[in-house]
Write a protein that holds these residues in place. Structure first.
Motif, PDB file in Angstrom:
ATOM      1  N   ILE A 139     -17.487  -2.427   3.365  1.00  0.00           N
ATOM      2  CA  ILE A 139     -17.329  -1.113   3.993  1.00  0.00           C
ATOM      3  C   ILE A 139     -16.799  -1.337   5.411  1.00  0.00           C
ATOM      4  O   ILE A 139     -16.955  -2.420   5.973  1.00  0.00           O
ATOM      5  CB  ILE A 139     -18.619  -0.259   4.002  1.00  0.00           C
ATOM      6  CG1 ILE A 139     -19.731  -0.948   4.765  1.00  0.00           C
ATOM      7  CG2 ILE A 139     -19.083   0.068   2.601  1.00  0.00           C
ATOM      8  CD1 ILE A 139     -20.958  -0.067   4.940  1.00  0.00           C
ATOM      9  N   GLU A 140     -16.143  -0.307   5.954  1.00  0.00           N
ATOM     10  CA  GLU A 140     -15.425  -0.467   7.210  1.00  0.00           C
ATOM     11  C   GLU A 140     -16.366  -0.701   8.391  1.00  0.00           C
ATOM     12  O   GLU A 140     -17.553  -0.396   8.338  1.00  0.00           O
ATOM     13  CB  GLU A 140     -14.540   0.760   7.495  1.00  0.00           C
ATOM     14  CG  GLU A 140     -13.641   1.181   6.358  1.00  0.00           C
ATOM     15  CD  GLU A 140     -14.342   2.136   5.419  1.00  0.00           C
ATOM     16  OE1 GLU A 140     -15.585   2.219   5.445  1.00  0.00           O
ATOM     17  OE2 GLU A 140     -13.636   2.808   4.644  1.00  0.00           O
ATOM     18  N   SER A 141     -15.739  -1.191   9.496  1.00  0.00           N
ATOM     19  CA  SER A 141     -16.502  -1.571  10.689  1.00  0.00           C
ATOM     20  C   SER A 141     -17.284  -0.405  11.295  1.00  0.00           C
ATOM     21  O   SER A 141     -16.927   0.763  11.117  1.00  0.00           O
ATOM     22  CB  SER A 141     -15.526  -2.103  11.745  1.00  0.00           C
ATOM     23  OG  SER A 141     -14.587  -1.101  12.077  1.00  0.00           O
ATOM     24  N   ALA A 150       3.519   5.307   5.166  1.00  0.00           N
ATOM     25  CA  ALA A 150       3.166   4.538   3.970  1.00  0.00           C
ATOM     26  C   ALA A 150       1.830   4.994   3.378  1.00  0.00           C
ATOM     27  O   ALA A 150       1.652   5.030   2.173  1.00  0.00           O
ATOM     28  CB  ALA A 150       3.110   3.043   4.304  1.00  0.00           C
ATOM     29  N   LYS A 151       0.890   5.351   4.245  1.00  0.00           N
ATOM     30  CA  LYS A 151      -0.440   5.776   3.786  1.00  0.00           C
ATOM     31  C   LYS A 151      -0.480   7.234   3.367  1.00  0.00           C
ATOM     32  O   LYS A 151      -1.409   7.672   2.708  1.00  0.00           O
ATOM     33  CB  LYS A 151      -1.450   5.627   4.936  1.00  0.00           C
ATOM     34  CG  LYS A 151      -2.210   4.340   4.960  1.00  0.00           C
ATOM     35  CD  LYS A 151      -3.309   4.407   6.016  1.00  0.00           C
ATOM     36  CE  LYS A 151      -4.525   5.189   5.584  1.00  0.00           C
ATOM     37  NZ  LYS A 151      -5.703   4.436   5.256  1.00  0.00           N
ATOM     38  N   GLY A 152       0.510   8.018   3.849  1.00  0.00           N
ATOM     39  CA  GLY A 152       0.440   9.462   3.667  1.00  0.00           C
ATOM     40  C   GLY A 152      -0.686  10.015   4.520  1.00  0.00           C
ATOM     41  O   GLY A 152      -1.417  10.928   4.130  1.00  0.00           O
ATOM     42  N   PRO A 197      -5.013   0.613   9.799  1.00  0.00           N
ATOM     43  CA  PRO A 197      -6.034   1.393   9.108  1.00  0.00           C
ATOM     44  C   PRO A 197      -6.372   0.673   7.810  1.00  0.00           C
ATOM     45  O   PRO A 197      -5.728  -0.324   7.473  1.00  0.00           O
ATOM     46  CB  PRO A 197      -5.316   2.706   8.823  1.00  0.00           C
ATOM     47  CG  PRO A 197      -3.891   2.304   8.618  1.00  0.00           C
ATOM     48  CD  PRO A 197      -3.652   1.089   9.501  1.00  0.00           C
ATOM     49  N   SER A 198      -7.354   1.159   7.088  1.00  0.00           N
ATOM     50  CA  SER A 198      -7.618   0.590   5.772  1.00  0.00           C
ATOM     51  C   SER A 198      -6.360   0.780   4.909  1.00  0.00           C
ATOM     52  O   SER A 198      -5.688   1.807   5.008  1.00  0.00           O
ATOM     53  CB  SER A 198      -8.819   1.280   5.142  1.00  0.00           C
ATOM     54  OG  SER A 198      -8.706   2.684   5.255  1.00  0.00           O
ATOM     55  N   ALA A 199      -6.058  -0.221   4.052  1.00  0.00           N
ATOM     56  CA  ALA A 199      -4.776  -0.246   3.349  1.00  0.00           C
ATOM     57  C   ALA A 199      -4.786   0.524   2.028  1.00  0.00           C
ATOM     58  O   ALA A 199      -4.236   0.077   1.023  1.00  0.00           O
ATOM     59  CB  ALA A 199      -4.343  -1.694   3.113  1.00  0.00           C
ATOM     60  N   ASN A 200      -5.408   1.699   2.046  1.00  0.00           N
ATOM     61  CA  ASN A 200      -5.388   2.592   0.886  1.00  0.00           C
ATOM     62  C   ASN A 200      -4.449   3.753   1.197  1.00  0.00           C
ATOM     63  O   ASN A 200      -4.160   4.005   2.364  1.00  0.00           O
ATOM     64  CB  ASN A 200      -6.792   3.153   0.634  1.00  0.00           C
ATOM     65  CG  ASN A 200      -7.396   3.723   1.905  1.00  0.00           C
ATOM     66  OD1 ASN A 200      -7.818   2.969   2.788  1.00  0.00           O
ATOM     67  ND2 ASN A 200      -7.407   5.034   2.028  1.00  0.00           N
ATOM     68  N   THR A 201      -3.995   4.474   0.165  1.00  0.00           N
ATOM     69  CA  THR A 201      -3.326   5.732   0.479  1.00  0.00           C
ATOM     70  C   THR A 201      -4.409   6.723   0.879  1.00  0.00           C
ATOM     71  O   THR A 201      -5.561   6.617   0.462  1.00  0.00           O
ATOM     72  CB  THR A 201      -2.493   6.258  -0.716  1.00  0.00           C
ATOM     73  OG1 THR A 201      -3.246   6.082  -1.904  1.00  0.00           O
ATOM     74  CG2 THR A 201      -1.203   5.503  -0.855  1.00  0.00           C
ATOM     75  N   PRO A 231     -10.503   5.428  -2.029  1.00  0.00           N
ATOM     76  CA  PRO A 231     -11.467   4.457  -1.505  1.00  0.00           C
ATOM     77  C   PRO A 231     -10.763   3.308  -0.798  1.00  0.00           C
ATOM     78  O   PRO A 231      -9.677   2.891  -1.207  1.00  0.00           O
ATOM     79  CB  PRO A 231     -12.178   3.955  -2.767  1.00  0.00           C
ATOM     80  CG  PRO A 231     -11.981   5.040  -3.778  1.00  0.00           C
ATOM     81  CD  PRO A 231     -10.645   5.630  -3.484  1.00  0.00           C
ATOM     82  N   SER A 232     -11.361   2.774   0.264  1.00  0.00           N
ATOM     83  CA  SER A 232     -10.767   1.657   0.992  1.00  0.00           C
ATOM     84  C   SER A 232     -10.649   0.445   0.072  1.00  0.00           C
ATOM     85  O   SER A 232     -11.487   0.231  -0.789  1.00  0.00           O
ATOM     86  CB  SER A 232     -11.635   1.291   2.199  1.00  0.00           C
ATOM     87  OG  SER A 232     -11.706   2.379   3.086  1.00  0.00           O
ATOM     88  N   PRO A 233      -9.588  -0.372   0.236  1.00  0.00           N
ATOM     89  CA  PRO A 233      -9.360  -1.502  -0.664  1.00  0.00           C
ATOM     90  C   PRO A 233     -10.209  -2.721  -0.296  1.00  0.00           C
ATOM     91  O   PRO A 233     -10.250  -3.126   0.866  1.00  0.00           O
ATOM     92  CB  PRO A 233      -7.876  -1.820  -0.456  1.00  0.00           C
ATOM     93  CG  PRO A 233      -7.531  -1.260   0.871  1.00  0.00           C
ATOM     94  CD  PRO A 233      -8.506  -0.192   1.218  1.00  0.00           C
TER      95      PRO A 233
END
Ligand code: TXA
Ligand code: MG
Length: 348
Positions: free
Chosen positions: A180-182, A56-58, A143-147, A151-153
């Motif tokens: 921003i991510e953990s 889904a993320k590629g 993972p972050s839900a971006n392709t 940029p992370s959503p």
């Protein structure tokens, strides 16, 4: 596939998470909010679900996922040889934006960990996320839900932009808090090592467990040397336009950006500027996006990814950005900006 977006309220939290948890147990994917960024979740113990996440993320399947847990029993279910430092950090910072890398138990499939013997674990500080994990009765890999590469959503709308049609459900919990991510810390080796900076800083961690190391950035690794967090070698957060950072003393930076913008305009190239409230008025005649006040790092962090996405809606071909210096949380912000700019920095 139709993607259902459900706005979460206090009243529908239980019932909606129960629907979403049913999908997770069936091996399907659900995007959900955390305090850092939105995650794209699947059952961490089901290898087909992990494979669906990569598809889904590629995303390349050698880039491991973070397993999100809701209680310490889940921690013991999936991690092996847990050092006392890990328990101390969990007690202090969970639920919260800290991910720990530990040796994995056999029940965690290698599809979830990108083939590694270690697993990344965190307990998110978000009611929707915790309720979803609890009702699913399994750790959720996310993972972050971006392709891949975007940029992370930080909102459900961002997730929808990237994943509409590719997943059955998005839980909309509004804008995230941190943006921003953990922080990622590897506790599987001899010396605890920070692999990705975040809201929880090296100083916060050292105060509790003593000296730690910080992994060198990818840029300083020699050819052929693999970065420790596999995700760090991939293209990240990049807007469509070329992003270039300008570093130096504030007034000099403003002057340099204005000169560069003028040069580009002469060539017929569309320029945009990423800056702070303190300097928004100083770039006449170009599209300007402020990240908030320079003195409030939390504001800068929470606006960064949505600003990078917004540039894709403009006709900008080149973006110049100010840099941020300050405490260790600033390092985490700069880490994302540098990746988004593919480390292109001009000194003012
Ligand atoms: O805040 C966050 O951490 C968000 C939310 C959704 O929790 N998640 C997130 O996941 O940022 P992701 O997949 O975009 O980034 C995870 C990073 C990647 O760079 C990956 O390579 C690294 O963690 N990672 C995961 N497992 C690892 C492991 N066993 N060893 C080393 N690095 C690992
Ligand atoms: Mg990511």
């Amino acid at each position: 596939m139709k993607t259902e977006v459900i706005r979460i309220t206090k009243e529908n939290l239980q019932e909606t998470c129960s629907l979403a948890a049913k999908l997770i147990r069936q091996g399907e994917l659900v995007a959900f909010p955390t305090e850092t960024v939105y995650g794209l979740g699947g059952d961490a113990l089901n290898k087909e679900a992990s494979q669906k996440i990569y598809a889904a993320k590629g995303r390349p399947s050698d880039n491991p996922l973070i397993a999100h847990i809701a209680d310490m029993d889940m921690f013991d279910d999936i991690c092996d040889e847990i050092p006392k430092e890990a328990r101390m950090l969990a007690k202090e910072f969970w639920p919260g934006p800290l991910t720990m890398i530990l040796r994995k138990k056999d029940i965690v499939p290698k599809e979830t960990t990108g083939g590694l013997d270690t697993v990344a674990v965190r307990m998110p500080d978000n009611q929707v996320a915790l309720e979803l994990i609890r009702q699913s009765g399994t750790p959720i890999a996310a993972p972050s839900a971006n392709t891949s590469g975007r940029p992370s959503p930080t909102s459900a709308e961002h997730v929808y932009e990237d994943l509409n049609g590719r997943i059955p459900m998005i839980l909309d919990g509004g804008d995230v808090i941190i943006g921003i991510e953990s922080t990622i810390i590897d506790l599987s080796g001899k010396v605890p090592t920070i692999l990705r900076p975040g809201y929880i800083t090296p100083r916060d961690i050292e105060r509790l467990i003593g000296p730690i190391r910080s992994e060198k950035s990818v840029q300083s690794l020699k050819d052929g040397q693999a970065p420790k967090a596999p995700g760090m070698k991939y293209r990240h957060y990049a807007p469509k336009a070329e992003l270039i950072l300008v570093s130096g003393e504030r007034a000099a930076v403003v002057e340099k950006i204005n000169n560069l913008a003028a040069e580009q305009k002469e060539k017929g190239i569309n320029v945009a500027i990423l800056c702070t409230d303190e300097s928004t008025g100083e770039f006449p005649g170009v599209y300007v996006r402020s990240l908030g006040s320079r003195n409030i790092e939390e504001e800068i962090a929470s606006n960064l990814f949505s600003a990078l996405r917004e540039f894709d809606e403009t006709d900008a071909q080149v973006i110049y950005s100010e840099c941020f210096e300050g405490d260790e949380f600033c390092d985490a912000i700069m880490n994302r900006l540098l990746k988004a700019a593919a480390h292109r920095v001009i000194k003012a």
